[in-house]
Design an enzyme around this catalytic site. Sequence first.
Site, mmCIF file in Angstrom:
data_model
loop_
_atom_site.group_PDB
_atom_site.id
_atom_site.type_symbol
_atom_site.label_atom_id
_atom_site.label_comp_id
_atom_site.label_asym_id
_atom_site.label_seq_id
_atom_site.Cartn_x
_atom_site.Cartn_y
_atom_site.Cartn_z
ATOM 1 N N ASN A 1 -55.170 16.363 -15.475
ATOM 2 C CA ASN A 1 -54.838 17.782 -15.545
ATOM 3 C C ASN A 1 -53.982 18.025 -16.786
ATOM 4 O OD1 ASN A 1 -53.993 20.402 -15.221
ATOM 5 N ND2 ASN A 1 -52.900 20.069 -13.288
ATOM 6 N N THR B 1 -49.543 24.330 -2.512
ATOM 7 C CA THR B 1 -50.123 24.639 -3.821
ATOM 8 C C THR B 1 -51.598 25.041 -3.718
ATOM 9 O OG1 THR B 1 -50.642 22.317 -4.182
ATOM 10 C CG2 THR B 1 -48.578 23.103 -5.093
ATOM 11 N N GLU C 1 -45.668 24.269 -21.210
ATOM 12 C CA GLU C 1 -44.444 24.044 -20.436
ATOM 13 C C GLU C 1 -43.838 22.699 -20.838
ATOM 14 O OE1 GLU C 1 -46.155 24.072 -16.286
ATOM 15 O OE2 GLU C 1 -45.344 22.056 -16.313
ATOM 16 N N SER D 1 -48.858 28.154 -11.955
ATOM 17 C CA SER D 1 -47.955 28.209 -10.814
ATOM 18 C C SER D 1 -46.870 29.227 -11.067
ATOM 19 C CB SER D 1 -47.333 26.838 -10.573
ATOM 20 O OG SER D 1 -48.317 25.959 -10.116
ATOM 21 N N CYS E 1 -49.423 26.532 -15.987
ATOM 22 C CA CYS E 1 -50.694 26.144 -16.604
ATOM 23 C C CYS E 1 -51.497 27.309 -17.181
ATOM 24 C CB CYS E 1 -51.555 25.395 -15.599
ATOM 25 S SG CYS E 1 -50.759 23.924 -14.972
ATOM 26 N N THR F 1 -52.259 12.691 -12.044
ATOM 27 C CA THR F 1 -53.036 13.680 -12.789
ATOM 28 C C THR F 1 -52.330 14.273 -14.010
ATOM 29 O OG1 THR F 1 -52.239 15.352 -11.240
ATOM 30 C CG2 THR F 1 -54.414 14.428 -10.802
ATOM 31 N N HIS G 1 -59.408 26.596 -13.860
ATOM 32 C CA HIS G 1 -58.306 25.645 -14.061
ATOM 33 C C HIS G 1 -58.549 24.437 -13.152
ATOM 34 C CE1 HIS G 1 -54.519 23.795 -14.634
ATOM 35 N NE2 HIS G 1 -54.134 23.993 -13.384
#
Lengths: 131, 356
Positions: free
Chosen positions: B277, B212, B89, B307, B121, B162, B245
């Site tokens: 992350n 989330t 992304e 997401s 992700c 992150t 993840h």
Amino acid sequence: MATSAYWRTRFQRYRLIGNRCKECGKVFFPPRFVCPACGSVKLEEYKLPERGKLVEYTVVYTAPKGYEVMTPYVIGIVELEDGVRVLAQITDVDVEDVKEGMEVEASIRRLPEQLEGGMICYTYKFRPVIK
Amino acid sequence: MVSVEGGVLRPSDDVGIAGYGVYIPIYRIKALEIARVWGKFYDHLPVEEKAVAGPDEDAVTIAIEAARYAIRRAGIRPEEIEAVYVGTESKPYAVKPCSTIVAEALGATPNVLAADYEFACKAGTEAFQTSIGLVASNMVRYAMAIGVDTAQSRPADALEYTAAAGGGAFIFTRRNCETIAYIEGSYSFVTDTPDFWRRDGDMYPSHMGRFTGEPAYFRHTTMAAKGLMSELGLRPSDFSYAVFHQPNPKFPLKLAQYLGIPLDKVKPSIVCSSIGNTYSGSSMIGLASVLDIAKPGDRILLVSYGSGAGSDAFSFVVQDAIEEKRNRAPKVSSFIYRKKEIDYSLYAKFRRKIFM
Ligand SMILES: [Zn+2]
């Protein structure tokens, strides 16, 4: 850099593709059309090794426009495994850590943008070998 | 791939991983340093530090580095790769594929399939499934799937602690004695869930904070993992390792508890505390850390999360070739130890948060 010039040189930039004189065996990087040593036009593609050692370097503190984000940075001569020498930027290394004899390998990195909205140029640089 | 009722994707011919490689940029910024700049409390920081792409790096350069190591482990010539998919992304171009640059740089062009995948992700595991399908159907011999990101975060946002940079590349081929692990099946769980997004033209993403967690990450990962196990007739105890993840170090541990998987099977893949992350890179680097240490016969559960939202679950069984092939390129731990700490001002300069 002009988009057309960048595109034409992408193989040397991405993959260290030079050429070699079929007559006298000399290697050229970037590639040449005519061998300056013997005048032969019989040249064949030659892929340079991607590993070598830094034989000489200099530190750039005053950079051309666009390169300020990189300063201070290192430019050096790398002697590749086959003895061919290449001039390139040495990346991922602090000025105080760089030393002659350091083992380096080729990596592809992004050049600073010359033009807003323009193409992104990628080219080879060398960085310390990751063990 | 043959899809049977119930939704498991099981290749009609056995597919394996021929090689893998990762790349994590050398720079790190400590979460404490970010907290200091924004005057936040120093306790409860999500990670220790995160990996930051250098000023001359982006998703394309990281993808190429990881891909070269994958080729080295696979022991193949780049021109043998017939498909290159890049999941990210953080595309340097809004329009123009990363995959063409990567394929050309590797030397896989011009007879190659190339495209970019985008699914927050989980773009990388999406590329896994396409590659596995192409190989299983005998359309290509070697397919490469890359997951990579240089994640964006708004200064002072919670994500800034992150959002990190890194990636991994995996080469798939028909299962043989040179593959390092073979795939038993895959299962996906996808819904329209607005937990995180970035609008076209925006520099930084928006997210729904606490939303989330349960309805997004935990629901999708749990459903995908349970679906996979039930379809393949496997129980949590059949797995030697689980890779989830890792948006932060806590989520994968909590997920392990939900699924009844002992924490020591998950911990070897958790690298988030030291690199942050890496978004599409996260599942790839997690899987690579396990392949770096796994023994032949070990079964690995991989569950990605993206997401928007969805999860892809996979079951892999490690093969004998791992023992020799893992030493052909640097391991994840080499990248974790190779680091240079930078402060917030250098970070701002590198990530072009300073406008000149
Ligand atoms: Zn000559």
